[in-house]
Design a protein around this motif. Structure first.
Motif, mmCIF file in Angstrom:
data_model
loop_
_atom_site.group_PDB
_atom_site.id
_atom_site.type_symbol
_atom_site.label_atom_id
_atom_site.label_comp_id
_atom_site.label_asym_id
_atom_site.label_seq_id
_atom_site.Cartn_x
_atom_site.Cartn_y
_atom_site.Cartn_z
ATOM 1 N N GLN A 22 30.023 34.907 40.197
ATOM 2 C CA GLN A 22 31.589 35.044 39.940
ATOM 3 C C GLN A 22 31.897 34.782 38.220
ATOM 4 O O GLN A 22 32.696 34.103 38.013
ATOM 5 C CB GLN A 22 32.486 34.155 40.785
ATOM 6 N N VAL A 23 31.163 35.689 37.414
ATOM 7 C CA VAL A 23 31.376 35.633 35.985
ATOM 8 C C VAL A 23 32.104 36.758 35.763
ATOM 9 O O VAL A 23 31.577 37.795 35.993
ATOM 10 C CB VAL A 23 29.963 35.466 35.400
ATOM 11 N N ARG A 24 32.998 36.913 34.923
ATOM 12 C CA ARG A 24 33.646 38.093 34.408
ATOM 13 C C ARG A 24 33.207 38.285 32.779
ATOM 14 O O ARG A 24 33.220 37.486 31.924
ATOM 15 C CB ARG A 24 35.085 37.714 34.264
ATOM 16 N N THR A 25 32.441 39.600 32.877
ATOM 17 C CA THR A 25 31.896 39.969 31.513
ATOM 18 C C THR A 25 32.347 41.327 31.238
ATOM 19 O O THR A 25 32.585 42.199 32.283
ATOM 20 C CB THR A 25 30.478 39.714 31.425
ATOM 21 N N GLY A 26 32.119 41.854 30.149
ATOM 22 C CA GLY A 26 32.471 43.386 29.739
ATOM 23 C C GLY A 26 31.070 44.178 30.085
ATOM 24 O O GLY A 26 30.092 43.498 30.680
ATOM 25 N N VAL A 27 31.214 45.376 30.017
ATOM 26 C CA VAL A 27 30.083 46.365 30.479
ATOM 27 C C VAL A 27 28.641 45.800 29.506
ATOM 28 O O VAL A 27 27.609 45.811 30.062
ATOM 29 C CB VAL A 27 30.563 47.804 30.348
#
Length: 78
Positions: A22-27
């Motif tokens: 559940q980590v939000r990262t960019g591409v």
């Protein structure tokens, strides 16, 4: 072809690992996490499993990426 396969595998592993953790990262970060996880997981699985295949590589990459995210969350900047 090897580099392309590493990027594709890294993208898939990073995607699964970031969703599990559940980590939000960019591409770019997702691909880099997956590639780092593929490296770590590949080393671990080669030591533990004699027969490797695409599925074993993906599982190892996801596990390695999860480990990398956990280490970063535990010891990274706050």
């Amino acid at each position: 072809m090897g580099l392309l396969w590493l990027i594709i595998l890294g993208a898939a592993a990073g995607f699964f690992a970031t969703r599990v953790m559940q980590v939000r990262t960019g591409v770019l970060q997702t691909v880099l996490i997956g590639m780092g996880g593929a490296f770590i997981g590949g080393l671990v699985l080669r030591g533990l499993i004699a027969v490797t295949g695409a599925l074993a590589g993906l599982v190892g990459a996801v596990l390695g990426a999860i480990l990398l995210i956990w280490i970063f969350q535990k010891f990274g900047p706050r």
